[in-house]
Design an enzyme around this catalytic site. Structure first.
Site, mmCIF file in Angstrom:
data_model
loop_
_atom_site.group_PDB
_atom_site.id
_atom_site.type_symbol
_atom_site.label_atom_id
_atom_site.label_comp_id
_atom_site.label_asym_id
_atom_site.label_seq_id
_atom_site.Cartn_x
_atom_site.Cartn_y
_atom_site.Cartn_z
ATOM 1 N N SER A 65 0.822 -1.211 0.000
ATOM 2 C CA SER A 65 0.000 0.000 0.000
ATOM 3 C C SER A 65 0.852 1.254 0.000
ATOM 4 O O SER A 65 2.008 1.252 0.440
ATOM 5 C CB SER A 65 -0.915 0.027 1.220
ATOM 6 O OG SER A 65 -1.645 -1.161 1.334
HETATM 7 N N1 SAH Z 1 -1.362 -3.340 3.259
HETATM 8 C C1 SAH Z 1 -0.551 -4.317 2.542
HETATM 9 C C2 SAH Z 1 -1.010 -4.510 1.128
HETATM 10 C C3 SAH Z 1 -2.264 -5.203 1.017
HETATM 11 S S1 SAH Z 1 -2.636 -5.649 -0.645
HETATM 12 C C4 SAH Z 1 0.895 -3.881 2.519
HETATM 13 O O1 SAH Z 1 1.212 -2.845 3.080
HETATM 14 O O2 SAH Z 1 1.706 -4.590 1.934
HETATM 15 C C5 SAH Z 1 -4.064 -6.576 -0.254
HETATM 16 C C6 SAH Z 1 -3.781 -7.964 0.183
HETATM 17 O O3 SAH Z 1 -5.021 -8.534 0.539
HETATM 18 C C7 SAH Z 1 -3.191 -8.854 -0.907
HETATM 19 O O4 SAH Z 1 -1.996 -9.421 -0.462
HETATM 20 C C8 SAH Z 1 -4.269 -9.916 -1.123
HETATM 21 O O5 SAH Z 1 -3.759 -11.198 -1.414
HETATM 22 C C9 SAH Z 1 -4.986 -9.900 0.219
HETATM 23 N N2 SAH Z 1 -6.351 -10.418 0.201
HETATM 24 C C10 SAH Z 1 -7.318 -10.241 -0.730
HETATM 25 N N3 SAH Z 1 -8.435 -10.873 -0.353
HETATM 26 C C11 SAH Z 1 -8.180 -11.476 0.845
HETATM 27 C C12 SAH Z 1 -8.944 -12.274 1.751
HETATM 28 N N4 SAH Z 1 -10.210 -12.616 1.516
HETATM 29 N N5 SAH Z 1 -8.347 -12.702 2.880
HETATM 30 C C13 SAH Z 1 -7.055 -12.395 3.171
HETATM 31 N N6 SAH Z 1 -6.290 -11.630 2.347
HETATM 32 C C14 SAH Z 1 -6.842 -11.181 1.209
#
Ligand code: SAH
Length: 230
Positions: A65
């Site tokens: 993010s």
């Molecule tokens: N805040 C994080 C980035 C998140 S990107 C950082 O700083 O790196 C969003 C993430 O949510 C991705 O890795 C994706 O695989 C995950 N994601 C999407 N749907 C999900 C779910 N149902 N349960 C758990 N993780 C999920």
């Protein structure tokens, strides 16, 4: 594109200039950012870009993010330090590390195993031991650790997953990007004894929340996806 060959200079600029210019004033939030080297959460090849205020690819179609978005979310939660927080979507683990500096315990869930597997060693290397990680569909939440004081959803959802509301304590806050008419709105949800309040904060752009109570499929949208579950 801004590149810093020295991570310390990049981090200083991020905390001292970029985040304050984006309206981040909470000293605790700024101090948490100061303590987390973002270049440790991206591929070495992207290390020079780690202190840009931008989302960057982390593989598997996902992104780390944007720092100002994470800071905005943390500030909106008004965290005091005693909280137990559930994070859905660990990704690189960067936001997890920021949260770990701001609260007592972080429970984080990631659906993509190879991403989730990288999180623990990264946090361990930074000496952060107040985090538990679980691989799986975060739209079910983490019932055996509920209730949570706050829930942070890091991926865009068509609805507020009902399990996550159930696992939030009354008075607790959730930040979740909700997709409405094809665009995402960062939304603050506050649990009340008789239901929830929803406050729209800002427009945003997150990857999709893929799961039973999110988007059923990473690439396809269903007709009913705008329905609110709670
Ligand atoms: N805040 C994080 C980035 C998140 S990107 C950082 O700083 O790196 C969003 C993430 O949510 C991705 O890795 C994706 O695989 C995950 N994601 C999407 N749907 C999900 C779910 N149902 N349960 C758990 N993780 C999920």
């Amino acid at each position: 594109m801004v590149q810093y060959s020295n991570p310390e200079i990049g981090l200083k600029k991020l905390v001292g200039e970029i985040l304050p210019a984006m309206g981040i004033e909470d000293e605790r939030v700024l101090s948490a950012f100061r303590r987390v080297p973002r270049h440790r959460f991206v591929d070495e090849a992207l290390g020079l870009r780690a202190y840009e205020d931008a989302a960057l690819p982390i593989g598997y179609g996902q992104t780390i993010s944007q720092p100002s978005t994470i800071a905005y979310v943390a500030q909106a939660l008004e965290l005091q330090g005693h909280e137990k927080v559930l994070e859905i979507g660990s990704g690189s683990g960067y936001q997890t590390a920021i949260l770990a500096h701001l609260v007592e315990r972080v429970f984080t869930m990631e659906r993509i195993r190879p991403l989730g597997n990288q999180v623990w060693p990264r946090l361990d290397r930074l000496g952060l031991s107040n985090v538990a990680i679980r691989i799986g569909d975060g739209t079910y939440g983490w019932p055996d650790q509920a209730p949570f004081d706050a829930v942070v959803v890091s991926a865009g959802s068509p609805r507020v997953p009902e399990h996550l509301i159930r696992q939030l304590r009354v008075g607790g806050k959730m930040i979740i990007p909700l997709e409405v008419d094809g665009s995402q709105r960062l939304t603050k949800v506050v649990k009340r004894p008789s239901g929830i309040d929803r406050i729209e904060l800002d427009s945003c752009r997150f990857v999709k929340l893929v799961g039973k109570y999110g988007w059923r499929n990473a690439s396809r949208r269903r007709k009913t996806d705008n329905a609110l579950d709670s």
